[in-house]
Design a protein around this motif. Structure first.
Motif, PDB file in Angstrom:
ATOM      1  N   ARG A 157       0.854  -1.182   0.000  1.00  0.00           N
ATOM      2  CA  ARG A 157       0.000   0.000   0.000  1.00  0.00           C
ATOM      3  C   ARG A 157       0.895   1.239   0.000  1.00  0.00           C
ATOM      4  O   ARG A 157       2.073   1.154   0.324  1.00  0.00           O
ATOM      5  CB  ARG A 157      -0.915   0.010   1.240  1.00  0.00           C
ATOM      6  N   PRO A 158       0.352   2.388  -0.353  1.00  0.00           N
ATOM      7  CA  PRO A 158       1.196   3.585  -0.479  1.00  0.00           C
ATOM      8  C   PRO A 158       1.820   4.026   0.835  1.00  0.00           C
ATOM      9  O   PRO A 158       1.269   3.818   1.920  1.00  0.00           O
ATOM     10  CB  PRO A 158       0.234   4.646  -1.022  1.00  0.00           C
ATOM     11  N   VAL A 159       2.987   4.669   0.695  1.00  0.00           N
ATOM     12  CA  VAL A 159       3.742   5.194   1.837  1.00  0.00           C
ATOM     13  C   VAL A 159       3.643   6.715   1.792  1.00  0.00           C
ATOM     14  O   VAL A 159       4.019   7.342   0.799  1.00  0.00           O
ATOM     15  CB  VAL A 159       5.218   4.742   1.765  1.00  0.00           C
ATOM     16  N   VAL A 160       3.130   7.303   2.865  1.00  0.00           N
ATOM     17  CA  VAL A 160       2.858   8.735   2.866  1.00  0.00           C
ATOM     18  C   VAL A 160       3.220   9.330   4.224  1.00  0.00           C
ATOM     19  O   VAL A 160       3.204   8.637   5.237  1.00  0.00           O
ATOM     20  CB  VAL A 160       1.361   9.007   2.527  1.00  0.00           C
ATOM     21  N   ASP A 161       3.558  10.606   4.234  1.00  0.00           N
ATOM     22  CA  ASP A 161       3.923  11.263   5.480  1.00  0.00           C
ATOM     23  C   ASP A 161       3.464  12.707   5.431  1.00  0.00           C
ATOM     24  O   ASP A 161       3.050  13.227   4.390  1.00  0.00           O
ATOM     25  CB  ASP A 161       5.438  11.190   5.692  1.00  0.00           C
ATOM     26  N   LYS A 162       3.557  13.351   6.578  1.00  0.00           N
ATOM     27  CA  LYS A 162       3.206  14.759   6.741  1.00  0.00           C
ATOM     28  C   LYS A 162       4.308  15.434   7.534  1.00  0.00           C
ATOM     29  O   LYS A 162       4.952  14.820   8.378  1.00  0.00           O
ATOM     30  CB  LYS A 162       1.866  14.861   7.476  1.00  0.00           C
TER      31      LYS A 162
ATOM     32  N   GLY B 125      -5.594   2.977   5.646  1.00  0.00           N
ATOM     33  CA  GLY B 125      -4.953   2.060   4.704  1.00  0.00           C
ATOM     34  C   GLY B 125      -3.571   2.424   4.223  1.00  0.00           C
ATOM     35  O   GLY B 125      -2.965   1.663   3.469  1.00  0.00           O
ATOM     36  N   ALA B 126      -3.035   3.557   4.646  1.00  0.00           N
ATOM     37  CA  ALA B 126      -1.689   3.944   4.205  1.00  0.00           C
ATOM     38  C   ALA B 126      -0.637   3.447   5.183  1.00  0.00           C
ATOM     39  O   ALA B 126      -0.935   3.140   6.340  1.00  0.00           O
ATOM     40  CB  ALA B 126      -1.593   5.458   4.080  1.00  0.00           C
ATOM     41  N   TYR B 127       0.596   3.391   4.723  1.00  0.00           N
ATOM     42  CA  TYR B 127       1.743   3.222   5.619  1.00  0.00           C
ATOM     43  C   TYR B 127       2.307   4.615   5.908  1.00  0.00           C
ATOM     44  O   TYR B 127       2.508   5.412   4.993  1.00  0.00           O
ATOM     45  CB  TYR B 127       2.817   2.354   4.980  1.00  0.00           C
ATOM     46  N   VAL B 128       2.543   4.897   7.194  1.00  0.00           N
ATOM     47  CA  VAL B 128       3.026   6.214   7.595  1.00  0.00           C
ATOM     48  C   VAL B 128       4.302   6.059   8.421  1.00  0.00           C
ATOM     49  O   VAL B 128       4.256   5.864   9.639  1.00  0.00           O
ATOM     50  CB  VAL B 128       1.966   6.995   8.398  1.00  0.00           C
TER      51      VAL B 128
ATOM     52  N   GLY C  10       1.450  -0.373  10.343  1.00  0.00           N
ATOM     53  CA  GLY C  10       1.045   0.616   9.359  1.00  0.00           C
ATOM     54  C   GLY C  10       1.552   2.007   9.681  1.00  0.00           C
ATOM     55  O   GLY C  10       1.459   2.919   8.870  1.00  0.00           O
ATOM     56  N   MET C  11       2.134   2.195  10.873  1.00  0.00           N
ATOM     57  CA  MET C  11       2.659   3.511  11.249  1.00  0.00           C
ATOM     58  C   MET C  11       3.710   3.375  12.338  1.00  0.00           C
ATOM     59  O   MET C  11       3.708   2.408  13.104  1.00  0.00           O
ATOM     60  CB  MET C  11       1.535   4.408  11.774  1.00  0.00           C
ATOM     61  N   ALA C  12       4.594   4.341  12.386  1.00  0.00           N
ATOM     62  CA  ALA C  12       5.509   4.510  13.513  1.00  0.00           C
ATOM     63  C   ALA C  12       6.002   5.945  13.461  1.00  0.00           C
ATOM     64  O   ALA C  12       6.259   6.490  12.385  1.00  0.00           O
ATOM     65  CB  ALA C  12       6.682   3.535  13.435  1.00  0.00           C
ATOM     66  N   ILE C  13       6.091   6.569  14.627  1.00  0.00           N
ATOM     67  CA  ILE C  13       6.614   7.932  14.727  1.00  0.00           C
ATOM     68  C   ILE C  13       7.879   7.871  15.571  1.00  0.00           C
ATOM     69  O   ILE C  13       7.832   7.457  16.731  1.00  0.00           O
ATOM     70  CB  ILE C  13       5.601   8.887  15.379  1.00  0.00           C
TER      71      ILE C  13
ATOM     72  N   ALA D  42       4.193   9.878  -1.274  1.00  0.00           N
ATOM     73  CA  ALA D  42       3.514  11.177  -1.226  1.00  0.00           C
ATOM     74  C   ALA D  42       3.829  11.864   0.096  1.00  0.00           C
ATOM     75  O   ALA D  42       4.131  11.216   1.098  1.00  0.00           O
ATOM     76  CB  ALA D  42       2.004  11.002  -1.391  1.00  0.00           C
ATOM     77  N   LEU D  43       3.736  13.190   0.084  1.00  0.00           N
ATOM     78  CA  LEU D  43       4.025  14.004   1.262  1.00  0.00           C
ATOM     79  C   LEU D  43       3.040  15.164   1.308  1.00  0.00           C
ATOM     80  O   LEU D  43       2.695  15.743   0.269  1.00  0.00           O
ATOM     81  CB  LEU D  43       5.459  14.548   1.181  1.00  0.00           C
ATOM     82  N   VAL D  44       2.577  15.495   2.497  1.00  0.00           N
ATOM     83  CA  VAL D  44       1.764  16.689   2.694  1.00  0.00           C
ATOM     84  C   VAL D  44       2.471  17.586   3.699  1.00  0.00           C
ATOM     85  O   VAL D  44       2.914  17.127   4.753  1.00  0.00           O
ATOM     86  CB  VAL D  44       0.347  16.340   3.189  1.00  0.00           C
ATOM     87  N   MET D  45       2.584  18.856   3.352  1.00  0.00           N
ATOM     88  CA  MET D  45       3.237  19.841   4.207  1.00  0.00           C
ATOM     89  C   MET D  45       2.198  20.729   4.872  1.00  0.00           C
ATOM     90  O   MET D  45       1.301  21.237   4.210  1.00  0.00           O
ATOM     91  CB  MET D  45       4.161  20.720   3.370  1.00  0.00           C
TER      92      MET D  45
END
Length: 437
Positions: free
Chosen positions: A77-82, A104-107, A148-151, A196-199
């Motif tokens: 699945r897509p990998v996306v971050d902010k 559903g995304a990987y973050v 699906g996520m880790a910070i 993908a990235l969102v700022m």
């Protein structure tokens, strides 16, 4: 000749640096060949003279490749971050990562520490006893694949040159440089192997960018460099003319995060920013067909508790407690002094000097006055009333958390100056200004 002082001189005098000069500087960041004074001088030269787009591209690429560059071929699945440019009370990363991952995304979120008056995502996570913000890269990848996520905090393996520069910028008054912000953010994000990235580009008196023109310039700089590197990137310009949410301070913001995810309370501006960032994260990764579909998916994972559950699992998986949602204070320290800040007169909260509020928290010990300084995770503010609220003299406008009476008194005096009360209802500021792709 490639000597640290000569490269500094070239940028100080306004020359365009060559790729070799930029690479030499970045290599010097990693090796220590540029000492702290020279790094600070170079940062100031860039701050004052700026950089052309190609220089920023070269600086970003050099810092990105100063360490390990991740890839995720095993993920389906897509990998996306902010990323946010930072503000006061900005805890959006926590809820956003959980929401988008539950959709559903990987973050794989690599976060920073506090810069200047702004709080750091990693510092907030460290308010939780046992939480490990710096796992190995292999463990980080394993957790992202599993949950699906880790910070996590920036590690020595990911863009290590930026990690050193980031800390020195914090204490040399060079935080607000568009070239340095762009390269710092994107060196980490591009090294994370994103689709993908969102700022979240903040604007206002509590942001690095105080006016809309500078915020647009930064947003365009980031989008140009990142999209040019093949990462679908969109920027949302959001308001930072007041504290975001009800709280500001490390442990207090983790409490608000739990309250938000569990539905106990959701401050309206905080929710609006979170949803505005979730929409392009889902649409640009094709996990939602459009804005309405994305909002529907966000509401669903908040309502059914799956976002909250995912966040709780991540906390436990990285060494924190398994019951953070049920009893968040069990794993965090409370301040010695908790006292109300009361309105000195009747009227409307007409404005906040948000940067001053952030600096008051730094002075309480909740941020750093020197690179590497330990911080007090328990201090800060909560129950902050938003701009526009009508108050009577003696009403509580915020609650202060401090380690000593003396620090509490000093911070209270600063807050009286930073939170303005006027006779007229203030004009309402937009929460979301514009989006740039």
């Amino acid at each position: 000749m490639l000597l640290p002082q000569e490269v500094i001189r070239a940028k100080r005098d306004g020359f365009v640096l060559s790729p070799d000069q930029i690479q030499y500087f970045v290599d010097g960041l990693s090796s220590g060949h540029f000492n702290d004074a020279q790094v600070g001088s170079m940062a100031m030269a860039i701050f004052q003279r700026g950089m052309q787009t190609q220089e920023i591209v070269e600086l970003t690429k050099a810092m990105m490749h100063s360490g390990q560059v991740l890839s995720w071929p095993e993920l389906d699945r897509p990998v996306v971050d902010k990323h946010s440019t930072g503000g006061v009370g900005d805890k959006v990363s926590f809820m956003l990562a959980a929401i988008v991952s539950a959709c559903g995304a990987y973050v794989p979120m690599v976060s920073g520490r506090g810069l200047g008056h702004t709080g750091g995502t990693s510092d907030k996570l460290e308010a939780i006893k046992g939480f490990n913000v710096q796992p190995s890269i292999s463990e980080f990848k394993s957790i992202v694949k599993e949950l699906g996520m880790a910070i996590i905090s920036q590690t020595d393996d990911l863009a290590p040159a930026d990690k050193r520069l980031y800390g020195i910028r914090d204490v040399t008054a060079t935080v607000e440089s568009i070239p340095l912000i762009t390269a710092s953010i994107l060196s980490k994000k591009l090294a994370s192997g994103l689709d993908a990235l969102v700022m979240d580009v903040k604007v206002g008196n509590g942001a690095m960018m105080h006016n809309i023109d500078d915020s647009v310039a930064l947003a365009k700089s980031i989008c140009n460099v990142a999209n040019g590197a093949g990462v679908k990137t969109e920027a949302v310009i959001t308001d930072m003319n007041q504290v975001l949410g009800f709280s500001a301070g490390n442990a207090l913001e983790m409490i608000e995060t739990v309250d938000y995810l569990t539905g106990k309370s959701r401050e309206s501006r905080l929710h609006e920013v979170t949803v505005a960032l979730a929409v392009p994260m889902l649409v640009n990764t094709k996990l939602a067909t459009g804005k309405d579909d994305a909002i529907s998916k966000v509401n669903k994972v908040l309502a059914n508790g799956s976002a909250a559950e995912l966040f709780s699992k991540m906390i436990a998986r990285l060494g924190g407690p398994s019951n953070l949602l049920e009893n968040p204070w069990a794993s965090m320290s409370k301040a010695n002094i908790i006292q109300d800040v009361k309105a000195s007169k009747s009227g409307y909260i007409s404005a906040m000097q948000t940067r001053d509020i952030g600096m008051a928290i730094v002075e309480l010990g909740g941020g750093r006055l020197a690179n590497g300084q330990a911080i007090d995770h328990s201090v800060g503010l909560d129950q902050i009333l938003p701009v526009g609220t009508k108050v009577e003299a003696g009403d509580t406008i915020a609650r202060l958390h401090a380690s000593t009476e003396d620090k509490a008194n000093v911070a209270t005096a600063h807050l009286f100056k930073a939170i303005e009360i006027g006779d007229q209802t203030p004009n309402e500021s937009p929460v979301i200004y514009q989006t740039i792709a």
